[in-house]
Design a protein around this motif. Structure first.
Motif, mmCIF file in Angstrom:
data_model
loop_
_atom_site.group_PDB
_atom_site.id
_atom_site.type_symbol
_atom_site.label_atom_id
_atom_site.label_comp_id
_atom_site.label_asym_id
_atom_site.label_seq_id
_atom_site.Cartn_x
_atom_site.Cartn_y
_atom_site.Cartn_z
ATOM 1 N N TYR A 1 0.846 -1.212 0.000
ATOM 2 C CA TYR A 1 0.000 0.000 0.000
ATOM 3 C C TYR A 1 0.879 1.260 0.000
ATOM 4 O O TYR A 1 1.734 1.425 -0.847
ATOM 5 N N PHE A 2 0.608 2.160 1.000
ATOM 6 C CA PHE A 2 1.545 3.217 1.334
ATOM 7 C C PHE A 2 1.920 2.979 2.801
ATOM 8 O O PHE A 2 1.181 2.319 3.524
ATOM 9 N N PRO A 3 3.061 3.545 3.256
ATOM 10 C CA PRO A 3 3.403 3.331 4.662
ATOM 11 C C PRO A 3 2.356 3.970 5.579
ATOM 12 O O PRO A 3 1.632 4.876 5.172
ATOM 13 N N ALA A 4 2.307 3.482 6.803
ATOM 14 C CA ALA A 4 1.458 4.075 7.855
ATOM 15 C C ALA A 4 2.351 4.222 9.070
ATOM 16 O O ALA A 4 2.174 3.560 10.076
ATOM 17 N N ASN A 5 3.316 5.126 8.955
ATOM 18 C CA ASN A 5 4.377 5.263 9.960
ATOM 19 C C ASN A 5 3.889 5.451 11.391
ATOM 20 O O ASN A 5 3.126 6.376 11.677
ATOM 21 N N ALA A 6 4.388 4.612 12.279
ATOM 22 C CA ALA A 6 4.366 4.936 13.703
ATOM 23 C C ALA A 6 5.773 5.393 14.058
ATOM 24 O O ALA A 6 6.710 5.140 13.306
ATOM 25 N N ASP B 1 -9.500 13.396 10.779
ATOM 26 C CA ASP B 1 -8.992 12.043 10.993
ATOM 27 C C ASP B 1 -8.303 11.529 9.725
ATOM 28 O O ASP B 1 -7.200 11.001 9.781
ATOM 29 N N THR B 2 -8.934 11.696 8.576
ATOM 30 C CA THR B 2 -8.417 11.081 7.347
ATOM 31 C C THR B 2 -8.625 12.002 6.142
ATOM 32 O O THR B 2 -9.412 12.955 6.198
ATOM 33 N N ALA B 3 -7.956 11.655 5.053
ATOM 34 C CA ALA B 3 -8.161 12.372 3.795
ATOM 35 C C ALA B 3 -9.588 12.169 3.292
ATOM 36 O O ALA B 3 -10.140 13.011 2.584
ATOM 37 N N SER B 4 -10.184 11.051 3.653
ATOM 38 C CA SER B 4 -11.571 10.791 3.249
ATOM 39 C C SER B 4 -12.509 11.804 3.903
ATOM 40 O O SER B 4 -13.391 12.365 3.247
ATOM 41 N N SER B 5 -12.317 12.036 5.199
ATOM 42 C CA SER B 5 -13.145 13.035 5.890
ATOM 43 C C SER B 5 -12.871 14.424 5.345
ATOM 44 O O SER B 5 -13.788 15.245 5.225
ATOM 45 N N TYR C 1 -0.901 11.171 0.289
ATOM 46 C CA TYR C 1 0.405 10.531 0.476
ATOM 47 C C TYR C 1 1.552 11.499 0.186
ATOM 48 O O TYR C 1 2.482 11.648 0.982
ATOM 49 N N ALA C 2 1.516 12.144 -0.980
ATOM 50 C CA ALA C 2 2.700 12.834 -1.502
ATOM 51 C C ALA C 2 2.942 14.203 -0.879
ATOM 52 O O ALA C 2 4.081 14.681 -0.858
ATOM 53 N N GLY C 3 1.887 14.845 -0.382
ATOM 54 C CA GLY C 3 1.997 16.242 0.034
ATOM 55 C C GLY C 3 3.101 16.515 1.040
ATOM 56 O O GLY C 3 3.781 17.541 0.972
ATOM 57 N N VAL C 4 3.308 15.588 1.976
ATOM 58 C CA VAL C 4 4.301 15.831 3.026
ATOM 59 C C VAL C 4 5.726 15.867 2.469
ATOM 60 O O VAL C 4 6.630 16.418 3.103
ATOM 61 N N LYS D 1 0.664 8.928 6.908
ATOM 62 C CA LYS D 1 1.225 7.944 5.982
ATOM 63 C C LYS D 1 2.755 7.931 6.101
ATOM 64 O O LYS D 1 3.321 7.035 6.674
ATOM 65 N N TRP D 2 3.398 8.954 5.587
ATOM 66 C CA TRP D 2 4.856 8.921 5.418
ATOM 67 C C TRP D 2 5.575 9.835 6.418
ATOM 68 O O TRP D 2 6.787 9.911 6.417
ATOM 69 N N LEU D 3 4.849 10.547 7.271
ATOM 70 C CA LEU D 3 5.526 11.531 8.112
ATOM 71 C C LEU D 3 5.515 11.165 9.604
ATOM 72 O O LEU D 3 5.377 12.044 10.454
ATOM 73 N N LEU D 4 5.672 9.867 9.881
ATOM 74 C CA LEU D 4 6.073 9.434 11.229
ATOM 75 C C LEU D 4 5.058 9.709 12.324
ATOM 76 O O LEU D 4 5.390 9.684 13.509
ATOM 77 N N THR D 5 3.812 9.985 11.943
ATOM 78 C CA THR D 5 2.766 10.319 12.904
ATOM 79 C C THR D 5 1.704 9.236 12.815
ATOM 80 O O THR D 5 0.973 9.174 11.826
ATOM 81 N N ASN D 6 1.650 8.378 13.817
ATOM 82 C CA ASN D 6 0.763 7.220 13.675
ATOM 83 C C ASN D 6 -0.690 7.640 13.429
ATOM 84 O O ASN D 6 -1.133 8.691 13.890
#
Ligand SMILES: *Cc1c(COP(=O)(O)O)cnc(C)c1O
Length: 488
Positions: free
Chosen positions: A89-94, A150-154, A276-279, A305-310
């Motif tokens: 998928y894409f990462p989901a960084n914790a 919460d999400t890009a969907s919201s 995903y890409a914006g960060v 996703k990619w910026l280390l924030t769970n």
């Protein structure tokens, strides 16, 4: 026993302290030994539930009993998203600083729906959104217009509701869409969250209008203009364009400098989804991911996703917050308060679908302070480097073809064989457990995706994943030869 004399069922602070240390130890051990687990253990549907008691406990149990079951029942039933060889998928960084701040936020247990229900919750959040305007090089007029969703969907749903409010001159609040035919423009590459938002708002899927794309999967602005004119002529109201900077399937980038003027000319809301890409814009050399974003009426990206924030943490900017508040504010008596009435504060409950809201900004604040901008950049650059590393390895093996050069942290590729063979390869490599990849399709052709950017991923993990993939491809070769021989 008199109920007043009964022992308290709550966990006292000293017990919490002791068990809390155990829980943190447990997470640290999990992260430290993740590489020893298969990334995606095999699970039979229903097998996890079957191990849980059929009825809830009448009497309280010890917390360590929960930790034991976490280890015994839950761990074998997880896809390990934080595994250093997870490339699906894409990462989901914790990350450590995010998880610790999440815990602090839970411990504070505040509700930030109004400024007055926890002023710091709102004001830290406002400051974080303005920090990100600076970090990502966003337009200055985004300052003061941001909110955590919460999400890009919201974010997309909220933007669509705001666009409806603006386009209808506020009528949709009272009358709904009232038979009015609104149109939302997107492409085949747009995230399915747009279709979901159309369903939720009651516009329905029939409101969606597919715009043509070019060979790279980017929206064709000339076709957009044509579609809008045709809909106008047919009596429909062009409402919103959902443009994407970095599509989910293969990272296509819609050209905002071409799309923006079309939207302005026709008074259509431009929502830009860069989940995903914006960060990545935090790095100067990747700032192009935000090209043309000054055209946007609303813009979102996901630190989760990619910026280390769970999960969860989506940043949304709506350049006309008064329209957003106009669309979503309702005021029951029990929420009236002098601070809100003074007009000097922001009540974020009007900026989102639910009433209650978590103190998510604490997690983001912790991440930015721990890593600093330079640490965040280093993480993004490692992900980009890993994608190039993997693409380089693929190029050394003539059995594989890249669909395109790697983009950010995504490599799209195929085995030079049938779709069936490619599906088989994915299944073989994921079942073997060393690594985990996912797939997508382009114009009906199946392909594999390798998405880098994991918090704990190092160069060696990319090499290990590559070896596992090659081995699985070789096993497939033998399988095909074997099948060819038996069919002879
Ligand atoms: C991941 C993704 C989404 C969905 O993100 P959520 O925050 O889970 O809703 C939306 N759009 C794009 C482009 C994505 O990559």
């Amino acid at each position: 026993m008199n109920p007043a004399d009964a022992p308290s069922p709550h966990m006292d602070p000293d017990t919490f302290r002791t068990l809390g240390h155990q829980a943190i130890d447990w997470i640290a051990d999990y992260w430290q030994h993740l590489a020893d687990h298969p990334v995606a253990p095999p699970v039979e549907p229903g097998s996890i539930r079957a191990q849980l008691p059929s009825a809830p406990p009448e009497h309280g149990e010890d917390f360590p009993a929960l930790l034991a079951d976490l280890e015994r029942i839950v761990l074998p039933g997880l896809l390990h998203w934080q595994h250093p060889r997870f490339f699906g998928y894409f990462p989901a960084n914790a990350s450590g600083p995010a998880v610790l701040a999440e815990l602090l936020s839970a411990g504070l247990g505040v509700q930030g729906m109004n400024w007055s229900t926890s002023p710091a919750c709102t004001e830290v959040e406002q400051q974080m959104l303005d920090w990100f305007v600076q970090l990502l090089g966003l337009p200055a007029h985004f300052r003061g217009t941001g909110v955590i969703q919460d999400t890009a969907s919201s974010a997309l749903l909220v933007a669509l509701l705001t666009a409806l409010h603006r386009a209808s001159g506020g009528r949709t609040r009272d009358h709904g869409t009232d038979g009015h035919r609104y149109r939302v423009y997107l492409t085949r590459e747009t995230h399915s969250a747009a279709a979901k938002a159309a369903v939720i708002t009651g516009l329905g899927l029939r409101a969606l209008h597919d715009v043509a794309t070019d060979a790279d999967g980017a929206m064709d602005a000339a076709d957009l203009e044509t579609c809008i004119r045709a809909d106008r002529a047919a009596g429909a109201t062009p409402l919103m364009v959902v443009a994407t900077r970095g599509t989910t399937s293969r990272l296509s980038f819609d050209a905002l400098d071409a799309i923006g003027p079309v939207c302005r000319r026709h008074g259509v809301w431009l929502h830009v989804d860069a989940a995903y890409a914006g960060v990545a814009a935090i790095c100067d050399e990747l700032r192009w991911v935000g090209d043309g974003v000054h055209h946007a009426d609303s813009y979102c990206t996901n630190p989760h996703k990619w910026l280390l924030t769970n999960f969860d943490c989506d940043l949304l900017w709506v350049t006309a917050p008064e329209a957003l508040v106009g669309a979503l504010s309702v005021l029951p008596e029990y929420l009236r308060n002098p601070a809100s009435a003074s007009g000097r504060v922001t009540d974020y409950r009007h900026w989102q679908v639910p009433l209650g809201r978590r103190f998510r900004a604490l997690k983001l604040w912790s991440v930015v302070r721990w890593y600093g901008a330079e640490g965040l950049r280093a993480h993004i650059r490692t992900g980009v480097r890993h994608a190039r590393l993997f693409a380089g390895l693929l190029r050394t093996d003539p059995r594989f073809t890249l669909l395109a050069p790697p983009v950010l942290g995504l490599v799209t590729f195929r085995l030079n064989a049938s779709d069936v063979a490619n599906r088989g390869l994915l299944d073989t490599v994921n079942t073997e457990g060393t690594t985990f990849l996912t797939h997508s399709e382009k114009n009906g052709t199946y392909f594999l995706r390798f998405a880098t950017g994991g918090t704990f991923t190092e160069d060696r993990h990319v090499h290990e994943a590559w070896r596992a993939l090659r081995k699985a491809a070789s096993a497939g070769d033998e399988g095909e030869q074997g099948a060819a021989m038996t069919s002879r």
